[in-house]
Design a protein around this motif. Sequence first.
Motif: not given
Lengths: 552, 160
Positions: A489-491, B82-90
Amino acid sequence: MSTPENGLDKREPGLDKLDQRGAPDQPGVPDQPAAEDLEWRRVHPITPLVRGWAVVGAAIVILGQQSLDGGPRGGLIALVTSEYWWTLFAALAAIALVGWGYSVLAWRMTTFAIGEETVHLRRGILFRQQRHARLDRLQSVDIRQPLVARFFGLCELTLETAGGTDSGVAIGFLKGSDADELRAELLARAAGLKVARKSPVADARSRTTPGTVTAPAGTGVVGAPVPGTQDAGTQDAVEQAGPGLPGAPEPTAPASLEAPQVPVLTVPLGRLIASVVRSGATITLLVWALGVLVVMIATGELAVISASLPAVLGAGGYLFGRLTGEFDFRVAISPDGVRLRHGMLETRSQTIPPGRVQAVRLVQSVLWRGRDWWRVQVNVAGYGGESEEKNSVLLPVGTRDEALTVLSLVLPDLGVDEPRRILDAGLDGDSRAESAYVTAPRRTRILDPVAWRRNGFTVTGRALLLRRGRMVKILDVVPHERTQSLGLSQGPWQRRLGVASFQVHSTEGPVHPEVPHLGADDAARLMADQALRARTARASAGPERWMERQDE
Amino acid sequence: MTSPFEPHDVTWNRVSPRLVTAMLVPAAISLGIPAVVGVVLATTVSSWFWLLAGFPALFLVWSILLVPRQVRAIGYAERDDDLLIRKGVMFKSMVVVPYGRMQYVDVEAGPLDRKLGLAKVQLHTASVGTDAQIPGLPPDEAARLRDRLASRGEARLAGL
């Protein structure tokens, strides 16, 4: 069985048949020669008496609270001294009668049976519940003895499977010796040893001899789990405890399935008290008391005391729980895994078989640094939930040597030549000293000014070691084959500095392995490599049944 | 510096853009109603109620700006093991779930999701910390993924 892994479970056809066979109302009828005849047993007849006490106790506590909290002052006392005093006792007697009556019914409806590969438990009065727990999924076997049960010499046996909270099978209460026999039998079966008998537990001692305990066909000659007769190669645990083993190969308890255990260490009472005194809760309590005293002197109001009573009771209760729960803590090792025994009011005897430990944490708060004391906690699937605080402690307080000894009991091989150097660096080293640890870059000191030098990780042949914290020093050890999933994770601030935090997801428990603020490249590489390492380690991991050979 | 969220050997699958609608409709309802009530009260009772109207409206505008980017940031990739999942902008996050560690797979779709033709696939391991969900998949893709994950999990079965 309610365990969620069921969906992906490799079910042998025979097993399904076995599960259905538990369902009919007349169990144990051998209708097929190959099928297993289950011997359904009841728990000890005194059980309702012991369980009923809980109801009476709860009633007394509620009454006491009611008379303290609400109503006119001394309401209860006024009632007791009045001519209607008997109503109170009549009410209590009625509650007791209902409680005991219910417990008797519950006792009549509770039966259990040990199958070849499963444990069956049936219970419930209105809502019947049948639970079948597969023994190869067994995570731990605990024997618990609450205070009331101790008067009768009774114990409750809890078998944890990995199904999350309340997934275990609790069989209770049993006579102390029966519980020990049952545990030994369960562990022997879970270990993959075939136990050739179908008699009730009570007869085990007279009927069972070491000769009836045989390894599955094709695994060579293996006897009962006693030292000397065992294949040394499969018994890392015994080798670990080598010096303490009785030299004589002759089994001391020939008629028991019980695996021999070798005491490793005990926690002296003085140190336990000192460690609790040097804990955050005590300091908070003292500061609070001081604050209350100051306020009281300043305002001259005595009411401050009663207002702060709940907080004091809470902290005091926690400390009391720590002291009594971890009282007389003893660690031992046996071929069936680590044995823990502790408790003052309620004693617990835990057995964690090899390979069931998902992650280990060594932790030292700033107040323990002077003595170099460490606390060791573990994640074991099934131990999560509310009993976490009582169950998941491998060592409540110990010197560095003791803590590392305990670590080596559950993870005998870290896969490095000099484990001590790596572990020492993990316990209190930082990036100023040369070590095998990959540490957070200097630019992260703005994000973590106190502990940035500590944040780091290292990889050994068998485990991932994550260290962090300076005031509270933490070293987490996760065996590669126990990695569930990995997270990154990265903020926004971290992105600006080009760093990211890395987490290893483990089963529910006190250990949450993570390293904050690793360099982006390090984190990405760790993520990719660790996924690969976890995969290869799993492929070569030992069998679920720890007595079975790898090369079967 | 390369981003750790862009492993070089991975091609990311994106989720359906209809997820933007699916996420904005509940936000519009939960934030829009207080905003409207605030406006009504501000014009009729007291101008102090502009505050009550302003905050939800501000959040609503913020979500309308952010949600499309968030949806675009969601990606998943099936690798061999494996399965990779990513999310998020900030706040970006990425999770790697080995197939052999999966305990079960959930497919969920609420009423709005069904209307829009969306479903959510969630993977569960023995860890409660595993936050592996892929929202906004078309139902057939969700079913395909579910079956594929289940079969791969079986093929790579291991205990805990």
